[in-house]
Motif scaffolding. Structure first.
Motif, short mmCIF file in Angstrom:
data_model
loop_
_atom_site.label_atom_id
_atom_site.label_comp_id
_atom_site.label_asym_id
_atom_site.label_seq_id
_atom_site.Cartn_x
_atom_site.Cartn_y
_atom_site.Cartn_z
N GLY A 1 9.51 10.45 -50.37
CA GLY A 1 8.61 11.59 -50.37
C GLY A 1 8.32 12.05 -51.78
N GLY A 2 7.25 12.81 -51.92
CA GLY A 2 6.92 13.34 -53.24
C GLY A 2 5.52 13.93 -53.27
N THR A 3 5.24 14.63 -54.34
CA THR A 3 3.90 15.16 -54.51
C THR A 3 2.91 14.03 -54.77
OG1 THR A 3 4.93 17.11 -55.50
CG2 THR A 3 2.55 16.93 -55.71
N PHE A 4 3.37 12.99 -55.47
CA PHE A 4 2.52 11.84 -55.81
C PHE A 4 1.23 12.31 -56.48
CE2 PHE A 4 4.88 9.88 -52.09
CZ PHE A 4 5.73 9.15 -52.89
N ASP A 5 1.41 13.02 -57.58
CA ASP A 5 0.26 13.62 -58.28
C ASP A 5 0.29 13.25 -59.77
OD1 ASP A 5 -2.01 15.16 -58.59
OD2 ASP A 5 -0.94 17.06 -58.69
N PRO A 6 0.05 11.96 -60.11
CA PRO A 6 -0.24 10.83 -59.23
C PRO A 6 1.02 10.01 -58.94
CG PRO A 6 -0.68 10.19 -61.48
CD PRO A 6 -0.17 11.61 -61.54
N PRO A 7 0.93 9.09 -57.95
CA PRO A 7 2.00 8.10 -57.80
C PRO A 7 2.02 7.18 -59.01
CG PRO A 7 0.14 7.58 -56.35
CD PRO A 7 -0.15 8.91 -56.97
N HIS A 8 3.22 6.76 -59.41
CA HIS A 8 3.32 5.91 -60.60
C HIS A 8 4.21 4.71 -60.33
CE1 HIS A 8 7.23 7.77 -61.24
NE2 HIS A 8 6.68 8.97 -61.33
N VAL A 9 4.31 3.86 -61.33
CA VAL A 9 5.06 2.60 -61.19
C VAL A 9 6.54 2.88 -60.92
CG1 VAL A 9 5.82 0.55 -62.45
CG2 VAL A 9 3.41 1.22 -62.49
N GLY A 10 7.03 4.01 -61.41
CA GLY A 10 8.42 4.37 -61.13
C GLY A 10 8.68 4.52 -59.64
N HIS A 11 7.72 5.11 -58.92
CA HIS A 11 7.86 5.23 -57.47
C HIS A 11 7.93 3.84 -56.83
CE1 HIS A 11 5.63 9.24 -58.12
NE2 HIS A 11 6.87 9.54 -57.78
N LEU A 12 7.07 2.94 -57.30
CA LEU A 12 7.03 1.59 -56.73
C LEU A 12 8.30 0.82 -57.03
CD1 LEU A 12 4.12 2.48 -56.34
CD2 LEU A 12 3.36 0.24 -57.10
N LYS A 13 8.83 0.98 -58.24
CA LYS A 13 10.08 0.30 -58.59
C LYS A 13 11.24 0.83 -57.76
CE LYS A 13 8.96 -1.16 -63.30
NZ LYS A 13 9.32 -1.09 -64.74
N LEU A 14 11.25 2.12 -57.52
CA LEU A 14 12.29 2.72 -56.68
C LEU A 14 12.22 2.16 -55.27
CD1 LEU A 14 14.51 5.05 -56.72
CD2 LEU A 14 12.74 6.48 -55.70
N LEU B 1 8.47 4.24 -45.96
CA LEU B 1 7.40 5.21 -45.75
C LEU B 1 7.18 6.00 -47.04
CD1 LEU B 1 8.39 6.71 -42.27
CD2 LEU B 1 6.75 4.88 -42.74
N LEU B 2 5.97 5.97 -47.57
CA LEU B 2 5.59 6.84 -48.67
C LEU B 2 4.97 8.08 -48.05
CD1 LEU B 2 3.93 4.29 -51.15
CD2 LEU B 2 6.34 4.90 -50.90
N ILE B 3 5.52 9.25 -48.35
CA ILE B 3 5.10 10.48 -47.69
C ILE B 3 4.65 11.51 -48.72
CG2 ILE B 3 5.78 12.32 -46.10
CD1 ILE B 3 7.88 10.51 -44.94
N PRO B 4 3.33 11.60 -48.95
CA PRO B 4 2.83 12.65 -49.86
C PRO B 4 3.03 14.02 -49.22
CG PRO B 4 1.15 10.95 -49.41
CD PRO B 4 2.24 10.77 -48.41
N SER C 1 18.86 3.98 -39.04
CA SER C 1 19.34 4.49 -40.33
C SER C 1 18.14 4.98 -41.12
CB SER C 1 20.08 3.40 -41.11
OG SER C 1 20.44 3.88 -42.39
N LEU C 2 18.04 6.29 -41.28
CA LEU C 2 16.98 6.88 -42.09
C LEU C 2 17.56 7.14 -43.48
CD1 LEU C 2 15.42 9.49 -39.61
CD2 LEU C 2 14.83 7.08 -39.94
N ILE C 3 16.92 6.58 -44.49
CA ILE C 3 17.47 6.63 -45.85
C ILE C 3 16.45 7.25 -46.78
CG2 ILE C 3 18.51 5.31 -47.73
CD1 ILE C 3 19.05 3.07 -45.65
N TRP C 4 16.76 8.46 -47.26
CA TRP C 4 15.86 9.16 -48.18
C TRP C 4 16.10 8.61 -49.58
CZ3 TRP C 4 12.69 13.35 -46.54
CH2 TRP C 4 11.91 13.91 -47.56
N LEU C 5 15.05 8.08 -50.18
CA LEU C 5 15.13 7.46 -51.51
C LEU C 5 14.74 8.49 -52.56
CD1 LEU C 5 13.22 4.14 -50.62
CD2 LEU C 5 15.64 4.70 -50.21
N MET C 6 15.54 8.61 -53.61
CA MET C 6 15.24 9.62 -54.64
C MET C 6 15.87 9.24 -55.96
SD MET C 6 17.88 12.79 -53.82
CE MET C 6 16.94 13.41 -52.45
N GLY C 7 15.42 9.94 -57.01
CA GLY C 7 16.03 9.80 -58.32
C GLY C 7 17.12 10.83 -58.51
#
Length: 237
Positions: free
Chosen positions: A16-29, A43-46, A118-124
């Motif tokens: 999840g995220g604001t994605f304002d804008p989405p960046h390569v870091g999101h994709l690498k994660l 799932l990418l969730i704006p 298994s729902l897994i929230w991905l984050m930094g």
């Protein structure tokens, strides 16, 4: 808590995220954890109304469009890396009225995917540090697992004696696992910290770059399809 075999339990990554804008870091994660945790779907969730971000946020429909475009580049990365994970760009927060609270999202996703997934929230690591500021944050662990990637300049700060860090440390002490297989085998309740991925990108810095040095933004920072839409719509000027 049940321990369904990993061959039958669905593993759903939530980014999840604001994605304002989405960046390569999101994709690498997303790519890193899709491979590491053998995710069936990411799932990418704006967020619809990101209540912690203040004013000046790009409209949700445009951010959704930017995230869809980033999904094209993510699909190409999965293909190149031979990652079989499916990708979904989810409107769950955009279509829900009111502030976008993660607790509402995870409850809805748990209903959608069932008790065994298994729902897994991905984050930094920065997001984990900020978790105590989230609405009903302590309830989240009863619906999802967390997979947390390290970020440069955003260590967990657990040696610092502040109330927030103490709270995060207690949370980790209660729920941290050192085994990725545990997240695959358990529906919720665990936190895994990954120290091997370190991406130093932020949407805030990229927006500032687009305003001040627009031509210097490279595809290494923003996915190419997303960058095309940014230029075509004249965003972040």
């Amino acid at each position: 808590m049940s321990t369904t075999n990993t061959s039958t339990r669905k593993r759903i990554g939530i980014l999840g995220g604001t994605f304002d804008p989405p960046h390569v870091g999101h994709l690498k994660l997303a790519s890193h954890f899709a491979k590491l945790l053998h995710l069936d779907t990411v799932l990418l969730i704006p967020s619809g109304e990101p209540w912690q971000k203040g004013s000046g946020i790009t409209p949700a429909e445009i951010r959704y469009q930017l995230t869809e475009a980033a999904g094209i580049d993510l699909a190409r990365a999965f293909l190149y890396l031979k990652i079989p994970t499916q990708i979904g760009i989810d409107r769950i927060e955009i279509d829900r009225a009111g502030p976008s609270y993660a607790i509402d999202t995870v409850k809805a996703l748990r209903e959608r995917f069932g008790a065994e997934a298994s729902l897994i929230w991905l984050m930094g690591a920065d997001s984990l540090n900020a978790l105590p500021s989230w609405n009903s944050w302590q309830e989240l662990i009863h619906y999802v697992n967390f997979a947390v990637a390290s970020r440069p300049h955003h260590d967990l700060g657990l040696n610092s004696d502040t109330e927030v860090n103490h709270t995060v440390k207690q949370f980790l002490d209660a729920h941290q696992t050192m085994e990725t297989s545990a997240l695959e085998n358990q529906a919720f309740g665990l936190i895994y910290i990954d120290e091997t991925l370190a991406v130093d990108l932020s949407s805030t810095n990229l927006r500032n770059q687009l305003k001040t040095a627009r031509n210097s933004i490279e595809a290494e920072a923003i996915p190419s399809h997303t960058l095309s839409i940014i230029h075509n719509l004249g965003l972040y000027q």
